[in-house]
Design a protein around this motif. Structure first.
Motif, PDB file in Angstrom:
ATOM      1  N   MET A   1       0.823  -1.191   0.000  1.00  0.00           N
ATOM      2  CA  MET A   1       0.000   0.000   0.000  1.00  0.00           C
ATOM      3  C   MET A   1       0.870   1.260   0.000  1.00  0.00           C
ATOM      4  O   MET A   1       0.561   2.202  -0.707  1.00  0.00           O
ATOM      5  CB  MET A   1      -0.905  -0.039   1.227  1.00  0.00           C
ATOM      6  N   GLU A   2       1.945   1.262   0.806  1.00  0.00           N
ATOM      7  CA  GLU A   2       2.850   2.399   0.896  1.00  0.00           C
ATOM      8  C   GLU A   2       3.563   2.617  -0.444  1.00  0.00           C
ATOM      9  O   GLU A   2       3.744   3.752  -0.872  1.00  0.00           O
ATOM     10  CB  GLU A   2       3.869   2.146   2.030  1.00  0.00           C
ATOM     11  N   PHE A   3       3.929   1.524  -1.103  1.00  0.00           N
ATOM     12  CA  PHE A   3       4.606   1.590  -2.390  1.00  0.00           C
ATOM     13  C   PHE A   3       3.687   2.216  -3.449  1.00  0.00           C
ATOM     14  O   PHE A   3       4.128   3.003  -4.287  1.00  0.00           O
ATOM     15  CB  PHE A   3       5.050   0.189  -2.813  1.00  0.00           C
ATOM     16  N   THR A   4       2.416   1.945  -3.406  1.00  0.00           N
ATOM     17  CA  THR A   4       1.439   2.491  -4.351  1.00  0.00           C
ATOM     18  C   THR A   4       1.311   4.006  -4.172  1.00  0.00           C
ATOM     19  O   THR A   4       1.217   4.743  -5.155  1.00  0.00           O
ATOM     20  CB  THR A   4       0.063   1.822  -4.131  1.00  0.00           C
ATOM     21  N   LYS A   5       1.316   4.479  -2.955  1.00  0.00           N
ATOM     22  CA  LYS A   5       1.242   5.907  -2.691  1.00  0.00           C
ATOM     23  C   LYS A   5       2.479   6.629  -3.243  1.00  0.00           C
ATOM     24  O   LYS A   5       2.375   7.733  -3.795  1.00  0.00           O
ATOM     25  CB  LYS A   5       1.111   6.180  -1.191  1.00  0.00           C
ATOM     26  N   ILE A   6       3.643   6.050  -3.099  1.00  0.00           N
ATOM     27  CA  ILE A   6       4.877   6.660  -3.596  1.00  0.00           C
ATOM     28  C   ILE A   6       4.834   6.739  -5.123  1.00  0.00           C
ATOM     29  O   ILE A   6       5.176   7.776  -5.708  1.00  0.00           O
ATOM     30  CB  ILE A   6       6.112   5.874  -3.101  1.00  0.00           C
ATOM     31  N   ILE A   7       4.407   5.660  -5.768  1.00  0.00           N
ATOM     32  CA  ILE A   7       4.316   5.645  -7.228  1.00  0.00           C
ATOM     33  C   ILE A   7       3.298   6.685  -7.710  1.00  0.00           C
ATOM     34  O   ILE A   7       3.539   7.405  -8.681  1.00  0.00           O
ATOM     35  CB  ILE A   7       3.921   4.232  -7.739  1.00  0.00           C
ATOM     36  N   LEU A   8       2.167   6.795  -7.029  1.00  0.00           N
ATOM     37  CA  LEU A   8       1.142   7.777  -7.391  1.00  0.00           C
ATOM     38  C   LEU A   8       1.677   9.207  -7.224  1.00  0.00           C
ATOM     39  O   LEU A   8       1.458  10.068  -8.084  1.00  0.00           O
ATOM     40  CB  LEU A   8      -0.116   7.580  -6.531  1.00  0.00           C
ATOM     41  N   ALA A   9       2.392   9.476  -6.152  1.00  0.00           N
ATOM     42  CA  ALA A   9       2.971  10.807  -5.927  1.00  0.00           C
ATOM     43  C   ALA A   9       3.997  11.144  -7.008  1.00  0.00           C
ATOM     44  O   ALA A   9       4.032  12.275  -7.508  1.00  0.00           O
ATOM     45  CB  ALA A   9       3.599  10.883  -4.541  1.00  0.00           C
ATOM     46  N   LEU A  10       4.833  10.178  -7.385  1.00  0.00           N
ATOM     47  CA  LEU A  10       5.811  10.401  -8.445  1.00  0.00           C
ATOM     48  C   LEU A  10       5.128  10.651  -9.783  1.00  0.00           C
ATOM     49  O   LEU A  10       5.555  11.509 -10.567  1.00  0.00           O
ATOM     50  CB  LEU A  10       6.769   9.217  -8.547  1.00  0.00           C
ATOM     51  N   ALA A  11       4.063   9.910 -10.063  1.00  0.00           N
ATOM     52  CA  ALA A  11       3.335  10.083 -11.328  1.00  0.00           C
ATOM     53  C   ALA A  11       2.697  11.465 -11.398  1.00  0.00           C
ATOM     54  O   ALA A  11       2.737  12.129 -12.449  1.00  0.00           O
ATOM     55  CB  ALA A  11       2.272   8.989 -11.480  1.00  0.00           C
ATOM     56  N   LEU A  12       2.111  11.928 -10.297  1.00  0.00           N
ATOM     57  CA  LEU A  12       1.516  13.260 -10.274  1.00  0.00           C
ATOM     58  C   LEU A  12       2.578  14.345 -10.431  1.00  0.00           C
ATOM     59  O   LEU A  12       2.378  15.330 -11.154  1.00  0.00           O
ATOM     60  CB  LEU A  12       0.731  13.472  -8.980  1.00  0.00           C
ATOM     61  N   THR A  13       3.704  14.188  -9.765  1.00  0.00           N
ATOM     62  CA  THR A  13       4.799  15.150  -9.886  1.00  0.00           C
ATOM     63  C   THR A  13       5.298  15.219 -11.326  1.00  0.00           C
ATOM     64  O   THR A  13       5.530  16.300 -11.869  1.00  0.00           O
ATOM     65  CB  THR A  13       5.957  14.779  -8.943  1.00  0.00           C
ATOM     66  N   PHE A  14       5.443  14.068 -11.955  1.00  0.00           N
ATOM     67  CA  PHE A  14       5.887  14.010 -13.345  1.00  0.00           C
ATOM     68  C   PHE A  14       4.871  14.694 -14.264  1.00  0.00           C
ATOM     69  O   PHE A  14       5.239  15.456 -15.163  1.00  0.00           O
ATOM     70  CB  PHE A  14       6.105  12.554 -13.757  1.00  0.00           C
TER      71      PHE A  14
END
Length: 127
Positions: A1-14
């Protein structure tokens, strides 16, 4: 679950970075010699303060700060070079006037109120 949040944050930043970078750059203030003939900012330059110069349409103006300006209407050079009108004033016939209360220039330059009327808030005989 924590890994999914990090990936989502990186995708939004990108996505935000790409959207901001996609905006077209601001135009350069420097124009080439080829474009200067069609550049309105390139016209009207002069060399000596106080000398008379002619602007398009045959109107006479004066040289202030290496630019040809009309001393009768220019807000930054009203009546003389570097004589700037206040924020609430406008340049009418080379004189800084408050067009909200001046009965000779009520609301705009050269709009005179009738005799006996007053200029209030840029309108003759307000109220």
């Amino acid at each position: 679950m924590e890994f999914t949040k990090i990936i989502l944050a990186l995708a939004l930043t990108f996505a935000v970075t790409v959207a901001v970078a996609d905006q077209s750059p601001l135009p350069s203030t420097r124009a080439s010699r080829f474009l200067q003939a069609n550049n309105p900012r390139a016209a009207g330059h002069c060399r000596r303060n106080g000398e008379s110069c002619s602007v398009g349409g045959g109107t006479t103006s004066f040289c202030c700060g290496n630019m040809c300006v009309n001393l009768a209407t220019d807000h930054n050079n009203c009546g003389a070079c570097k004589k700037k009108c206040k924020y609430t004033e406008d340049c009418c016939r080379g004189e800084c006037v408050n067009i909200a209360f001046d009965k000779r220039h009520c609301g705009t330059c050269d709009h005179r109120c009738l005799p006996g009327y007053f200029c209030v808030y840029g309108m003759c005989n307000y109220a």
